[in-house]
Design an enzyme around this catalytic site. Structure first.
Site, PDB file in Angstrom:
ATOM      1  N   ASP A  70       6.103 -11.218  -4.314  1.00  0.00           N
ATOM      2  CA  ASP A  70       6.016 -11.017  -5.754  1.00  0.00           C
ATOM      3  C   ASP A  70       6.512 -12.234  -6.521  1.00  0.00           C
ATOM      4  O   ASP A  70       7.053 -13.173  -5.939  1.00  0.00           O
ATOM      5  CB  ASP A  70       6.808  -9.772  -6.176  1.00  0.00           C
ATOM      6  CG  ASP A  70       8.145  -9.631  -5.429  1.00  0.00           C
ATOM      7  OD1 ASP A  70       8.743 -10.674  -5.093  1.00  0.00           O
ATOM      8  OD2 ASP A  70       8.576  -8.499  -5.175  1.00  0.00           O
ATOM      9  N   ASP A 139      16.206   2.469  -6.198  1.00  0.00           N
ATOM     10  CA  ASP A 139      15.321   3.602  -6.461  1.00  0.00           C
ATOM     11  C   ASP A 139      14.201   3.713  -5.435  1.00  0.00           C
ATOM     12  O   ASP A 139      13.236   4.447  -5.626  1.00  0.00           O
ATOM     13  CB  ASP A 139      14.733   3.514  -7.870  1.00  0.00           C
ATOM     14  CG  ASP A 139      13.917   2.240  -8.098  1.00  0.00           C
ATOM     15  OD1 ASP A 139      13.794   1.428  -7.146  1.00  0.00           O
ATOM     16  OD2 ASP A 139      13.407   2.049  -9.214  1.00  0.00           O
ATOM     17  N   HIS A 141      12.098   1.324  -4.395  1.00  0.00           N
ATOM     18  CA  HIS A 141      10.879   0.518  -4.542  1.00  0.00           C
ATOM     19  C   HIS A 141      10.858  -0.620  -3.522  1.00  0.00           C
ATOM     20  O   HIS A 141      11.900  -1.152  -3.139  1.00  0.00           O
ATOM     21  CB  HIS A 141      10.735  -0.020  -5.975  1.00  0.00           C
ATOM     22  CG  HIS A 141      11.659  -1.143  -6.325  1.00  0.00           C
ATOM     23  ND1 HIS A 141      12.826  -0.967  -7.038  1.00  0.00           N
ATOM     24  CD2 HIS A 141      11.580  -2.477  -6.080  1.00  0.00           C
ATOM     25  CE1 HIS A 141      13.422  -2.130  -7.222  1.00  0.00           C
ATOM     26  NE2 HIS A 141      12.686  -3.069  -6.637  1.00  0.00           N
ATOM     27  N   GLU A 146       7.139  -0.004  -8.203  1.00  0.00           N
ATOM     28  CA  GLU A 146       8.114   0.885  -8.810  1.00  0.00           C
ATOM     29  C   GLU A 146       7.786   2.354  -8.513  1.00  0.00           C
ATOM     30  O   GLU A 146       6.681   2.671  -8.056  1.00  0.00           O
ATOM     31  CB  GLU A 146       8.141   0.642 -10.325  1.00  0.00           C
ATOM     32  CG  GLU A 146       8.453  -0.799 -10.729  1.00  0.00           C
ATOM     33  CD  GLU A 146       9.922  -1.161 -10.590  1.00  0.00           C
ATOM     34  OE1 GLU A 146      10.594  -0.654  -9.670  1.00  0.00           O
ATOM     35  OE2 GLU A 146      10.418  -1.952 -11.407  1.00  0.00           O
TER      36      GLU A 146
END
Length: 265
Positions: A70, A139, A141, A146
């Site tokens: 990314d 979380d 991801h 996400e």
């Protein structure tokens, strides 16, 4: 799915495992080893160990092609928090990988959609990725996929959640306003297409994500759980990151991986 429960330093294990795979593959200019790479805090120890192995003559990256996960949208490549900068500072500048073998998403591309499509095609043109390494967010991801990302998603532009931006603000003088709101990221489907996937998890703040990856069902709200769908998925954790697992779960994986904890394979 494999779980490698270590006392500490999952990056060391991953580096040794990757180096072994590269050597076994015996890459050449005509048949390079294609490696997917992450950024963040947890992989730093992996890059340090890979550099050590390279300096010791145990692994070469001359015939390795890399694709990064990314990149932030809008940060100049020479910005200290861009992933271009991170990768060169922490890895590429210290090994023998040719510049032309390095592939990173361009967060300043005039047409982000075309940039993402071209990135996917380039991976296909190289015959796919042998090993994709990633970290995991608090979380759950992976890359910048996400919560609620499609588990068949491809490389695309994503809006970053408030939690992700808050977590990454530690790299931006603890000022969340400096953290970009968008990023280009490989998709969950892109990761699952790789021949192997290694996810690194370190610290108590990753323990809940690890439990959802291992003990719960596949759920797009915890994209790391997609690792369950992969034929060769490996989750490498330190002790703190396993704290939310059931005792019997942890005991099971320690028993079946006992011979691989210090001798990665």
């Amino acid at each position: 799915m494999r779980l490698i429960p270590l006392k500490n330093n999952p990056g060391w294990w991953a580096a040794r495992y990757i180096a072994g795979k590269i050597k076994t593959f015996s890459p050449s200019a005509e048949n390079p080893f294609v490696l997917g790479l992450p950024t963040g805090g947890t992989p730093i120890s992996m890059y340090r160990e890979l550099i050590n192995l390279h300096r010791a003559g145990e692994v070469s990256f001359k015939h390795v092609v890399t694709f990064n996960m990314d990149e932030y949208v809008g940060l100049p490549e020479d910005h200290p928090q861009s992933y271009h900068y991170y990768m060169h500072e922490n890895f590429f500048n210290h090994v023998d990988i040719p510049k032309e073998n390095i592939n990173l998403l361009d967060g300043n591309a005039p047409d982000p959609e075309k940039e993402c499509e071209a990135y996917e095609q380039k991976i296909i043109n190289h015959g796919g990725i042998q090993i994709f390494v990633g970290g995991v967010g608090t979380d759950g991801h992976i890359a910048f996929n996400e919560p609620a990302s499609s588990l068949s998603s491809r490389t695309r532009i994503k809006t970053l959640t408030l939690e992700t931006r808050m977590g990454n603000s530690r790299f931006f003088n603890n000022n969340m306003e400096e953290v970009p709101k968008y990023a280009l990221t490989v998709g969950v489907g892109t990761l699952l297409d790789s021949k192997e996937v290694i996810i690194l998890a370190s610290g108590l703040n990753k323990a809940l994500a690890v439990s959802y990856a291992v003990e719960h069902g596949v759920n797009h709200l915890w994209t790391v759980s997609a690792l369950q769908l992969h034929r060769k998925g490996i989750l490498v954790c330190d002790e703190d990151a396993t704290m939310e697992l059931k005792v019997k779960t942890l005991k099971y994986f320690k028993q079946i991986e006992v011979d691989n904890l210090q001798d990665p394979k």
